[in-house]
Design an enzyme around this catalytic site. Structure first.
Site, PDB file in Angstrom:
ATOM      1  CG  ASP A 314      -1.652   1.334   1.248  1.00 51.04           C
ATOM      2  OD1 ASP A 314      -2.760   1.254   0.277  1.00 51.04           O
ATOM      3  OD2 ASP A 314      -1.740   1.960   2.124  1.00 51.04           O
ATOM      4  CD  GLU A 367      -2.175   2.655  -3.491  1.00 49.74           C
ATOM      5  OE1 GLU A 367      -3.043   3.398  -3.694  1.00 49.74           O
ATOM      6  OE2 GLU A 367      -1.785   2.367  -2.323  1.00 49.74           O
TER       7      GLU A 367
END
Length: 634
Positions: A314, A367
């Protein structure tokens, strides 16, 4: 009187690796371990707290009294406190009571290596083990064939707390999900599920992205072994499991990692590097070797002990740039005068090298929303070493295009074609994730234009375009049946919608697209290679039509895709083709069973010896309104 016995699981080599940032099995040494010493059963505790004056284990076994069970600091300047406490058993709750050298501050902290945590809002750690009899041997032995970059990779992104609730509005347990979720994913045909963070977190509105228990699956849904069962059942059904992993930041909750021993232990001491202004959370000190050992050990832990098949990392962009969400004067350039965080770059390379060295059959997915180069390229040529990277540009441009009324789309064809100018610079995954259906952005269906029929036709067209575009796929839960409203983490998806034809049609369409993707090698064998894609015609903006070829290793597997982005039926639409033969339509998003109007090419189409689109052969096809057609040459 101290009731802690001297005992250690740590060797001198462990300490050397820990200090060097190269100990990637730290969870086997630190934390709370059920063991036996001199024939007496109990628990060995070890915690890193170099700025501590004293560390006591407190819990329900000693009425939470400080000092009764005080750990011993190691002599080797590692900052590790350790000891064996007889009689403590599985299920016991505990914390570390830490008195700091820094002004005598006393903190009460959960164990950073706890395997299990109390159900929030309670905050104690729980003595536990990882005993479980796995039944996924077949999957583990063959998962390289499921996880390869040249294999179909279609991901269903799930928030466990809101995928489905029971009749009382409560969470489904891991055990209940092992039945309901597994059967649903298998039915719809996704190859993988991706769980938004399952590691323990204190605050539901964070969706799990503010972690305090990095080694513990959240107790909201059951025990660690229950989560193992969920993974096991998915594997037995032939479905891979990806976990969201959050090494980018952590909350400053009193029982968490922040200011752990009265000092900036896990977080960077410089506020410009150690505090995230967007999320008001703390940022790991990636330049500290012991922190690197903690984080990489955590990644290895989930891959090894929970048989996880991939980690989606993330907020990588927030880690890579020193000026991320910071104004001038709020950040300091690196030693070369640049904005890149050199410690982060080094850490991410170490992380990926460690993961792929031990688990070459998994994937790490970044990401990463910027143009940072070579994110998904090997470290030995200067890349960060990820297996894949989210294609945020494709997502943004595509959704922007689909929000335009069809009459204006001829002026914006570049929104769709631009992605192909950089599609092969990385191993891209096409994401339509949870971030696109919150905070007033509407659901994916809600972004489509036109009347009700056109909205659903546009959505089927979007998915057809997505599944035939190079790259792997990710779709957030609910989007596969056309959820009408934005995602709400506090409730269930609107499952009642599937009883209505258009929504059921979207689900059938996605199911068939997953089958198409898995069946035809042209859609996956070269999904990251420029050799796997060729335009037929990208310049027919007046009709808002795109046509292209997807290629596999064998020319006979090539597929022809034609997308019509207007609600106008186009009969006798001629496209150039690479060879003679016949065209057979193998997918059409306008099928009646999907909720479409039924404009299909039901019969095989003869290919003419007539040059078109700079090709020697061509054929006339019928283009459905707001539809995508996929053909095979035979």
């Amino acid at each position: 009187m101290n009731q802690v016995q001297t005992h250690s699981l740590l060797t001198d080599f462990d300490i050397e690796l820990f200090k060097a940032g190269k100990h990637f099995r730290l969870y086997e040494k630190l934390g709370a371990h059920l063991t036996e010493v001199n024939g007496v059963k109990g628990v060995y505790f070890a915690v890193w707290a170099p700025s501590a004056r004293s560390v006591s284990v407190v819990g329900d076994f000693n009425f939470w009294v400080q000092g009764e069970h005080q750990l011993n600091v190691r002599w080797d300047s590692s900052g590790i406190w350790e000891g064996f406490i007889p009689g403590v058993d599985k299920g016991t709750t505990y914390k570390y009571k830490i008195q700091s050298n820094n002004g005598g501050i006393i903190t009460e902290k959960a164990d950073p290596f706890a395997l299990y945590c109390e159900h929030p809002p309670h905050t104690a750690s729980v003595i536990w083990d990882l005993d479980y009899k796995w039944k996924d041997t077949k999957w583990m032995e063959t998962r390289k064939d499921k996880n390869g970059l040249d294999k179909p990779y279609s991901v269903y992104e799930v928030h466990l707390g809101s995928w489905k609730r029971n009749n009382e509005g409560k969470f489904l347990t891991y055990i209940e999900l092992a039945d309901e979720l597994v059967s649903y994913v298998k039915e719809t045909g996704f190859t993988h599920v991706e769980f938004m963070p399952v590691m323990e977190y204190p605050y539901d509105p964070s969706w799990g992205y503010q972690l305090v228990g990095y080694f513990a699956p959240t107790s909201r849904f059951g025990k660690p072994q229950d989560f193992m069962l969920l993974v096991d059942k998915l594997h037995q059904a032939g479905i891979g499991v990806i976990l969201d992993w959050v090494p980018s930041h952590f909350p400053d909750d009193a029982h968490g990692l922040g200011f752990f021993d009265g000092s900036n232990l896990y977080e960077h001491p410089d506020r410009r590097k150690g505090y995230h202004p967007d999320w008001k959370s703390l940022v790991f000190n990636y330049g500290r070797n012991e922190v690197r050992s903690f984080l990489i050990s955590n990644a290895i832990f989930w891959l090894k002990n929970y048989h996880v098949d991939g980690l989606r990392v993330d907020a990588v962009a927030s880690m890579l740039y020193l000026d991320y969400s910071r104004k001038d004067g709020e950040w300091e350039p690196n030693i070369f005068g640049g904005r890149e965080n050199l410690d982060t770059i080094s850490f991410l390379k170490d992380f990926n090298e460690a993961v792929y060295l031990e688990f070459p059959d998994v994937q790490t997915i970044a990401e990463e929303s910027t143009s940072f180069p070579m994110v998904s390229r090997p470290t030995f040529i200067g890349g960060l070493g990820f297996g894949m990277k989210w294609m945020m540009g494709w997502m943004h441009d595509t959704l922007q295009y689909f929000q335009k009324e069809s009459v204006y789309r001829r002026f914006h064809q570049n929104d769709l074609t631009f992605s192909m100018t950089y599609a092969f610079t990385e191993n891209f995954m096409l994401p339509l994730s949870h971030d696109e259906v919150v905070y007033g952005k509407k659901s994916i269906l809600g972004r489509m234009t036109g009347d009700e029929w056109q909205k659903f036709a546009n959505l089927r067209l979007l998915y057809g375009y997505m599944f035939t575009h190079p790259g792997t796929k990710l779709l957030f839960m609910g989007s596969e049946f056309g959820q009408s409203t934005e995602w709400n983490f506090e409730g269930s998806l609107d499952w009642h919608l599937i009883q209505f034809g258009y929504h059921d049609g979207i689900k059938k369409c996605i199911t068939d697209l997953n089958a198409l993707y898995k069946t035809y090698p042209a859609l996956f064998e070269k999904q990251f290679s420029v050799d796997g894609f060729e335009w037929i015609n990208y310049s027919d903006h007046e009709n808002a039509v795109l046509s292209y070829v997807r290629k596999g290793n064998n020319e006979k597997d090539n597929l022809i895709i034609v997308c019509n982005f207007t609600p106008v039926v186009r009969g006798n639409y001629r496209i150039g083709l690479p060879s003679k033969g016949k065209l057979t339509e193998i997918f059409n998003s306008d099928k009646v069973e999907y909720g479409g109007s039924g404009v299909t090419n039901s019969k095989a189409i003869k290919i003419d010896k007539q040059s078109w689109n700079y090709r020697d052969y061509s054929a006339e096809v019928v283009l459905p309104p707001l539809g995508v057609s996929v053909f095979k040459i035979s």
